[in-house]
Motif scaffolding. Structure first.
Motif, PDB file in Angstrom:
ATOM      1  N   LYS A  74       0.852  -1.176   0.000  1.00 12.52           N
ATOM      2  CA  LYS A  74       0.000   0.000   0.000  1.00 12.52           C
ATOM      3  C   LYS A  74       0.892   1.230   0.000  1.00 12.52           C
ATOM      4  N   ARG A  75       0.299   2.349  -0.282  1.00  8.78           N
ATOM      5  CA  ARG A  75       1.051   3.599  -0.262  1.00  8.78           C
ATOM      6  C   ARG A  75       1.241   4.096   1.177  1.00  8.78           C
ATOM      7  N   TYR A  76       0.211   3.915   2.019  1.00 10.99           N
ATOM      8  CA  TYR A  76       0.270   4.361   3.402  1.00 10.99           C
ATOM      9  C   TYR A  76      -0.309   3.293   4.317  1.00 10.99           C
ATOM     10  N   TYR A  77       0.247   3.211   5.532  1.00  6.61           N
ATOM     11  CA  TYR A  77      -0.222   2.272   6.545  1.00  6.61           C
ATOM     12  C   TYR A  77      -0.600   3.051   7.797  1.00  6.61           C
ATOM     13  N   SER A  78      -1.665   2.617   8.447  1.00 12.29           N
ATOM     14  CA  SER A  78      -2.056   3.265   9.704  1.00 12.29           C
ATOM     15  C   SER A  78      -1.147   2.771  10.819  1.00 12.29           C
ATOM     16  N   ILE A  79      -1.140   3.488  11.925  1.00 11.80           N
ATOM     17  CA  ILE A  79      -0.301   3.095  13.048  1.00 11.80           C
ATOM     18  C   ILE A  79      -0.755   1.756  13.623  1.00 11.80           C
ATOM     19  N   GLY A  80      -2.051   1.480  13.557  1.00 15.02           N
ATOM     20  CA  GLY A  80      -2.563   0.192  14.024  1.00 15.02           C
ATOM     21  C   GLY A  80      -2.043  -0.967  13.198  1.00 15.02           C
ATOM     22  N   GLU A  81      -2.043  -0.791  11.887  1.00 17.87           N
ATOM     23  CA  GLU A  81      -1.518  -1.832  11.000  1.00 17.87           C
ATOM     24  C   GLU A  81      -0.034  -2.081  11.259  1.00 17.87           C
ATOM     25  N   VAL A  82       0.702  -0.996  11.455  1.00 21.63           N
ATOM     26  CA  VAL A  82       2.137  -1.101  11.685  1.00 21.63           C
ATOM     27  C   VAL A  82       2.411  -1.795  13.019  1.00 21.63           C
ATOM     28  N   ALA A  83       1.702  -1.378  14.058  1.00 20.31           N
ATOM     29  CA  ALA A  83       1.898  -1.983  15.377  1.00 20.31           C
ATOM     30  C   ALA A  83       1.561  -3.464  15.354  1.00 20.31           C
ATOM     31  N   GLU A  84       0.496  -3.823  14.665  1.00 20.94           N
ATOM     32  CA  GLU A  84       0.111  -5.227  14.569  1.00 20.94           C
ATOM     33  C   GLU A  84       1.159  -6.035  13.811  1.00 20.94           C
ATOM     34  N   ALA A  85       1.706  -5.479  12.740  1.00 18.51           N
ATOM     35  CA  ALA A  85       2.710  -6.179  11.951  1.00 18.51           C
ATOM     36  C   ALA A  85       3.982  -6.423  12.770  1.00 18.51           C
ATOM     37  N   PHE A  86       4.351  -5.468  13.615  1.00 18.63           N
ATOM     38  CA  PHE A  86       5.553  -5.611  14.441  1.00 18.63           C
ATOM     39  C   PHE A  86       5.265  -6.283  15.779  1.00 18.63           C
ATOM     40  N   ASP A  87       3.987  -6.532  16.060  1.00 14.40           N
ATOM     41  CA  ASP A  87       3.549  -7.148  17.315  1.00 14.40           C
ATOM     42  C   ASP A  87       3.994  -6.329  18.520  1.00 14.40           C
ATOM     43  N   VAL A  88       3.762  -5.018  18.438  1.00 13.54           N
ATOM     44  CA  VAL A  88       4.072  -4.092  19.527  1.00 13.54           C
ATOM     45  C   VAL A  88       2.866  -3.181  19.726  1.00 13.54           C
ATOM     46  N   ASN A  89       2.894  -2.405  20.793  1.00 12.25           N
ATOM     47  CA  ASN A  89       1.825  -1.434  21.050  1.00 12.25           C
ATOM     48  C   ASN A  89       2.009  -0.200  20.172  1.00 12.25           C
TER      49      ASN A  89
END
Length: 109
Positions: free
Chosen positions: A8-23
């Motif tokens: 995608k062109r942009y990712y939300s902070i929720g998507e990023v946190a979930e992908a890294f398995d962090v808060n």
């Protein structure tokens, strides 16, 4: 760690946190601590991370969580050896993906 995000062109902070398995708070904290992270913000103030931001986050995650750097140590390492560190990190990730593929082949035999 291998990050699974759709292209995608942009990712939300929720998507990023979930992908890294962090808060999400850790992502926001790293944004304040590391100058290389510059997510765009919309009118509401929501952060939108680009694929380049994701690469920087992967590198920060690698240094802090996997290699055990302190935040100050990671900042210094990035400032002094940014290109060298990025090149090594890319090589490590490619080798990890090759290892996964070889394991799949081995399991099929």
């Amino acid at each position: 760690m291998h990050i699974e995000l759709p292209e995608k062109r942009y990712y939300s902070i929720g998507e990023v946190a979930e992908a890294f398995d962090v808060n999400t708070s850790l992502i926001r904290f790293w944004e304040k601590e590391f100058d290389v992270l510059q997510p765009k913000k919309n009118a509401k103030g929501n952060r939108k991370f680009t694929p380049q931001d994701i690469k920087h986050l992967e590198l920060i995650y690698h240094l802090v969580k996997e290699r055990g750097f302190t935040l100050e140590g990671a900042k210094i390492h990035l400032k002094e050896n940014k290109q060298k560190t990025l090149d090594r990190f890319e090589i490590i990730r490619k080798l990890e993906s090759i290892k996964v593929e070889l394991q799949k082949i081995k399991d099929q035999l």
